[in-house]
Write a protein that holds these residues in place. Sequence first.
Motif: not given
Length: 250
Positions: A160-164, A213-224, A228-229, A234-235
């Motif tokens: 859910r989070m990844a898709h969002f 899991d090395g997919l996405v980082t959400f920290r200090r107001g930025r999504v990295e 991506y693939d 995963f989502a």
Amino acid sequence: MTERPAIQSSQDNPLARKLSAFVRLSPNDVEVVAGMFRRRRNFAMGVELIHQGQAGQSAFVLASGWACSYKLLSGGTRQIVDFQVPGDFLGLRSVLFRASDHNVEAVTPIQASEVTQCDLLAAFSETPRLATAVLWAASRDEAMVVEHLVNLGRRSASERMAHFLLELGARLRLVGMGNSTGFACPLSQYLLADALGLSAVHVNRVLRELREDGLVTFRRGRVEFNNYDALVDFASFDRAYLDHDGPLLN
């Protein structure tokens, strides 16, 4: 006659840039869209622009900042239906329904322009192609609501989070506010919880798992997007429902 703001290109206007994904806008179309921004106002974070249950309300076009639309339950809890980014309409149904069926609140300080029913009808009369593009935008929003229902009903918390986050990234890229590596995101864990049907504690845990899991980082107001693939896989994210692959009408 009200003077319209001078805008040279659809790239300078988030609404025109978004609508250009469906219709190749002419200079006159862009000028008419620019006219929707002539009553631009500043709103502080937390201000409600649209009130659930009230009649005769205007809509707004978001020029800068973020907002959210939500339903308030009788017990005081809320379900965030979606977040709005520059180029999105706020409360478009409010100018068509007898009473607004939802609230809209500024998540950050925003600039938004009031749009009345008369404004819309006049714009559509002058350029029917624009009416078609706005219908496309409303249909795309409906398609996103369908995906959000699938999110809440069938995807795991992590999916859910990844898709969002992938959906937000695609929407922001369309208006020039993100790229394949990520995007600035002002949303708190409490806002994410109200949108995704999770607790704030669960949101924190899910974000940590996705980061580890090395997919996405959400920290200090930025999504990295770290991978991506892999995040898309995963989502099971299929961006076809966003319909961003270029104008269908030339």
